[in-house]
Every structure is written in structure tokens, then in C-alpha cells.
Design an enzyme around this catalytic site. Structure first.
Site, PDB file in Angstrom:
ATOM      1  CD1 TRP A  73      77.648   8.651 -11.510  1.00  7.50           C
ATOM      2  CD2 TRP A  73      78.381   9.475 -13.462  1.00  7.50           C
ATOM      3  NE1 TRP A  73      79.019   8.698 -11.456  1.00  7.50           N
ATOM      4  CE2 TRP A  73      79.496   9.199 -12.645  1.00  7.50           C
ATOM      5  CE3 TRP A  73      78.611  10.007 -14.731  1.00  7.50           C
ATOM      6  CZ2 TRP A  73      80.815   9.428 -13.038  1.00  7.50           C
ATOM      7  CZ3 TRP A  73      79.918  10.224 -15.153  1.00  7.50           C
ATOM      8  CH2 TRP A  73      81.005   9.946 -14.313  1.00  7.50           C
ATOM      9  CG  ASN A  74      79.184   5.405 -16.367  1.00  5.01           C
ATOM     10  OD1 ASN A  74      78.351   4.917 -15.611  1.00  5.01           O
ATOM     11  ND2 ASN A  74      80.133   4.667 -16.922  1.00  5.01           N
TER      12      ASN A  74
ATOM     13  CE  LYS B  55      70.258   6.257  -4.783  1.00  2.00           C
ATOM     14  NZ  LYS B  55      71.003   6.895  -5.928  1.00  2.00           N
ATOM     15  N   PRO B  56      68.358   4.958 -10.102  1.00  4.84           N
ATOM     16  CG  PRO B  56      67.204   6.383 -11.571  1.00  4.84           C
ATOM     17  CD  PRO B  56      66.988   5.397 -10.443  1.00  4.84           C
TER      18      PRO B  56
ATOM     19  N   GLY C 191      78.773   0.209 -10.555  1.00  2.32           N
ATOM     20  CA  GLY C 191      79.347   1.422  -9.992  1.00  2.32           C
ATOM     21  C   GLY C 191      80.770   1.189  -9.519  1.00  2.32           C
TER      22      GLY C 191
ATOM     23  CD  GLU D 218      80.065  -3.773 -15.749  1.00  5.53           C
ATOM     24  OE1 GLU D 218      80.398  -2.613 -16.080  1.00  5.53           O
ATOM     25  OE2 GLU D 218      79.370  -4.523 -16.447  1.00  5.53           O
TER      26      GLU D 218
END
Length: 527
Positions: free
Chosen positions: A167-168, A191-192, A242, A264
Site C-alpha cells: 500500500w505504501n 493483488k494490490p 511487504g 522484498e
């Protein structure tokens, strides 16, 4: 002293036209009568968009569509597959304001930090579009028996990639990873995070208008508890950005099928200011390194080590610059920092700072929430006297907080920088670049920037980017950033003679010939 603010904009500025929302929502893989979710804008907490959610059965249908279109896509020459991505940078530039608004509204970040996402997608996709054909073309490989054995390496797409983006940095860490996966010949089920899916839907819509087959990149959104396992269980490869906890769970889920993955993950990134650093330049660089996107950046600096020779000059100047930072909700470039994105992030930041202060840490700047600006704002915060018993000393805060430490010995501070389960990014500041590179080589991190916080390494798309230790597996960028989405196949053809004794030659004499050939090849530098 509180951080200054810029004037707030009216509520109408923090909304999107319903027609635009409906168009973007049409790209979500969901069926009739699907449940919906309403996402707010972090700037105000007001509703931004109501979107249909994906169910487990929708995931299955998405994979069916993706596999059909992927076979046709993979059969195309690479030069045809890259065409939409060659056209993408110009299209992004033409619609820059539109996507910057969306990024800001769904994340709460300042526009200058949204601009970093815009540049990353434009430049990274162009990098791979220019190089994909060369990276993916059949490669001749040297044989142990030149002239007798001819060896070729081919690259085949994995198939359907499950890509889970955070999300960032939703625009950057979605599209810039999906682009090379698609160029390599794969389809993608993406999938965001639900809160920040609009920017991904926007660039997908744009690429479809530029010629990308509609079902090649499909977006699914929803609760990971419902759609996470079906998403992973159908994938031929998994790419995840994430938390370290989330990465470990994914690795466990796909391990029984021996599906490969890249991850990552988190970081507790150090910055080292050496005794010969340019204090003004380092102080300004530290502001960017620590507070870009309100510290919600996996490669953000959270530990700042300053040599005693410059400590008394660096720290006051750094604190002065932090106190001058402007907080705001405007869809312009006036604010130097925006909002946190979620209440949970605000809660975590508040807990880390409050616990540290209660245990004896000193606040040099910031240290409090700013609900007068917006519900999720927190001032950029600088702390000293942070000790190992405090949560923010070793645990990732993921917010606008940095702890400052004085050091005198370079060897000791490198040990302190490495004393963490993470190893994602680091920063070294010195006027002697060669010295900086020597120090950087001793830091256990996937990227180390000399006289920069994070950007120099991140935008070097020809070089790999990823984490040591519990900060990840695999790399984005570089050749690996594209080739990880492929399977390598070796084809070797044998000519003129077989790999066995010729004629009536006995195997004992044949073995002697093979052994002696090793010495000959070494002498002639054939091997």
C-alpha cells in the site's frame, strides 16, 4: 516547535469523479453481486471510492482467463510484447496530474513523493522495454567440447504470476514489477492493497488503451484471509513486496508445490555520517532519507549514526531542517510531507515514540500527532538517547521517526549497523567517495548509497535491488528483475562424435585421453 503547515484544500479537491471510479472498477476481477468496500482518503477520512471485492471463485475464473491469453501473448515476438510499454512513458507524461492526484488521494502522501512513483514507473518500464528483446533472446553458451557440442540457453515464461504489491508505494511497486513480468511473456494476477488499488487500476486501464490484452493483467482485491490462499495456490511464480512476516507466510504456503518466488521485505535501515562528511549536504539528505512518504518506505532510514567529530554541527542543523518541514493535504508540491495511510500506522508510530520517551529517550523534533491537519498526520520526529530496550531501537517503525546515535569508531559503527535481522538498504556520507564505497561494502544490505539515502541505488535500473537476511529473497531491477519471471532451458546438440570411446578404443585408454585433455585445455586456456 510544531512543524509548519500549508493551507488545507476544500473537500471537493479530495474527491474523484464517479465516472472515473466506475471505469477503473471495471478492471477488478469480480462477479455480479460481489461485496463491496469503501476506501477513504487518508487526508480527511472521507470516502474516496466504493469498489467491488474479489471472491475465491473470482480468483479461479481469473486464472482460467489468464492462462488462455498468456499462451497467445507468449507466442508473440518480444518486440511486439514491449510495444505498449514503449508507448507508456509518453502517455504517463500526458496524464501526469491525473495519476499524481490519485496516488495522493489513496495514500495521503505529499505530491513530491507521489512524483517519485510516477518517475519510477515511467523509467523502469522504459528500461525493460528497451532491453527485453536482448535479455530474452536465445544465448549461445560455451561447450566443454568446442565444435563437437553446441549449447543454447532459452528463456520461457513462468506462466501466470501472482504479484502482491504493498500500500505504501502502490503505483511504483505494482506497475514497475508487473511490466517486466508481462514483457517476459507471462500473465499476471495482481493483488494490490484494497486501500491503494486505484493507481494500479489506472495504469492497467491506460495500458489496455495502448494495446495490452485485457485479461493479461487482472486485478483482484479483497481480504487476504479469503483470497490469499487461492491466489497463491494457482500461481506459477509469486512476487511479493511487504512485511517479513507476510513473506514468510507466503514461502510456507507455496513450498509444497516448489513454486519459486521473490520477496522484498522489511528493513531497519542505517545511515552513517562519517567524520569528513559535508554536514549541510548530509543533513538535507537525511531529511529526504528519513521522512519521504512520512517514513512509510521499506528503504527509509530509521537509524542515524553520526561521528562525534561532526555530531554537534550535524544534529542541530538536521533538527532545524526537520522543524521547517511543511505538512499538508494539498494536491500540489507545497507540502514536504503528507499523512500516514492507516490508523494502524499512526498507532504504531505513537506507541514506539511514547514508549521510548517514557523509558528515557529525548525528543529533539516532532513527537506528536497532528489531527488539526488530518486524522492520520504525525510530525517528523527525531529522538536521541534511544537504548536497546526500546521497541523503536531494533523494530521497524515504518513512520516519520528516526533515532540518532553518536559514534567514534568506524569498525564499531559498522558492527552496529549490521546488528539487525534485516539488510535492505543503508547510507554512508563522506567527502571521500572511495572511502565511502569501502565502508559500504562492509554493510550487510542489498543496496548501499554513498552520499544519498536511497534513490541513487533504487533508480539504477541496470543494477539489482533487494535484501540480505530477513529483508528478502531475489531481486528486482537488473537482468534478474526480468529473468526471474522466466525458466532457463539448456539445449545441447552433439556433432561428429558421441560421448563414448570411438571405434574399438578400450575405455581404459579413453579415460586416459579424457584425463590428459583436461591438462591440454588448461594449458591452451580453452578452460
Amino acid at each position: 516547535m510544531a512543524s509548519p503547515t500549508v493551507p488545507a484544500q476544500g473537500a471537493a479537491a479530495h474527491r474523484l469523479p464517479q465516472q472515473k471510479i466506475d471505469r477503473l472498477a471495471s478492471h477488478i476481477a469480480s462477479g455480479e453481486g460481489s461485496p463491496t468496500a469503501t476506501i477513504p482518503t487518508p487526508f480527511t477520512g472521507e470516502p474516496l471510492a466504493t469498489l467491488p471485492l474479489t471472491t475465491a471463485s473470482d480468483i479461479a475464473r481469473a486464472y482460467e482467463k489468464a492462462r488462455r491469453v498468456q499462451e497467445e501473448w507468449a507466442a508473440l515476438p518480444v518486440r511486439d510484447r514491449v510495444k505498449p510499454f514503449l508507448a507508456l512513458p509518453d502517455a504517463l507524461v500526458a496524464r501526469r496530474s491525473e495519476i499524481l492526484d490519485i496516488i495522493q488521494l489513496e495514500t495521503g502522501k505529499a505530491r513530491r513523493h507521489a512524483m517519485e512513483e510516477f518517475l519510477d514507473v515511467a523509467l523502469c518500464s522504459l528500461h525493460y522495454a528497451r532491453r527485453a528483446e536482448k535479455l530474452l533472446k536465445p544465448q549461445r553458451r560455451r561447450s566443454t567440447m568446442p565444435g563437437l557440442t553446441r549449447v543454447q540457453e532459452l528463456r520461457h515464461p513462468k506462466g501466470v504470476v501472482a504479484l502482491i504489491s504493498p500500500w505504501n508505494y502502490p503505483f511504483s511497486l505494482g506497475a514497475s514489477d508487473i511490466a517486466p513480468a508481462l514483457m517476459a511473456g507471462n500473465a499476471v494476477i495482481h493483488k494490490p492493497d484494497t486501500q491503494t488499488c486505484l493507481s494500479s487500476l489506472w495504469v492497467l486501464d491506460l495500458l489496455v488503451s495502448l494495446g495490452l490484452p485485457r485479461d493479461l493483467w487482472q486485478v483482484v482485491i479483497g481480504d487476504p484471509a479469503e483470497i490469499g490462499d487461492p491466489l497463491l495456490d494457482g500461481a506459477d511464480y509469486v512476487s511479493f513486496t511487504g512485511s517479513t512476516r507476510g513473506g514468510k507466510a507466503i514461502a510456507e504456503r507455496v513450498a509444497p508445490r516448489l513454486v519459486s518466488y521473490s520477496l522484498e521485505l522489511g528493513g531497519k535501515n542505517p545511515m552513517i555520517v562519517l567524520d569528513d562528511a559535508d554536514v549541510e549536504r548530509a543533513a538535507r539528505g537525511a531529511v529526504r532519507a528519513c521522512f519521504t512518504n512520512a517514513g512509510q518506505l521499506c528503504i527509509s532510514i530509521e537509524r542515524l549514526y553520526v561521528h562525534e567529530a561532526v555530531y554537534d554541527r550535524f544534529v542541530p542543523r538536521f533538527v532545524e531542517l526537520v522543524k521547517e518541514m511543511k505538512l499538508g493535504t494539498g494536491l500540489d508540491f507545497e507540502a514536504s510531507m503528507g499523512s500516514l495511510t492507516f490508523q494502524r500506522q499512526l498507532d504504531n508510530v505513537t506507541a514506539h515514540v511514547d514508549q521510548a520517551v517514557k523509558a528515557g529517550a529525548t525528543v529533539l523534533a516532532g513527537g506528536r500527532a497532528r489531527p488539526d491537519i488530518g486524522p492520520l498526520f504525525y510530525e517528523p520526529t527525531v529522538l536521541t538517547d534511544v537504548t536497546t530496550d526500546m521497541d523503536l531501537c531494533a523494530n521497524e517503525t515504518f513512520g516519520p521517526v528516526v533515532s540518532v546515535y553518536k559514534f567514534s569508531d568506524v569498525d564499531a559503527v559498522i558492527d552496529r549497523a549490521n546488528d539487525t535481522p534485516y539488510g535492505l538498504n543503508a547510507s554512508v556520507w563522506t567527502k571521500d567517495t572511495a572511502r565511502g564505497r569501502r565502508v559500504a561494502a562492509r554493510i550487510q544490505a542489498g543496496t548501499v548509497n554513498v552520499n544519498d539515502g536511497y534513490g541513487a541505488a533504487f533508480i539504477s535500473y541496470d543494477a539489482p535491488m533487494g535484501g540480505f537476511k530477513q529483508s528478502g529473497v531475489g531481486r528486482r531491477h537488473g537482468a534478474e528483475g526480468l529473468l526471474k519471471f522466466t525458466e532457463a532451458q539448456t539445449i545441447a546438440s552433439q556433432h561428429w562424435m558421441d560421448l563414448e570411446p570411438p571405434g574399438g578404443l578400450g575405455y581404459d585408454r579413453f579415460a586416459d585421453m579424457l584425463a590428459n585433455s583436461v591438462k591440454v585445455m588448461k594449458k591452451l586456456r580453452i578452460k
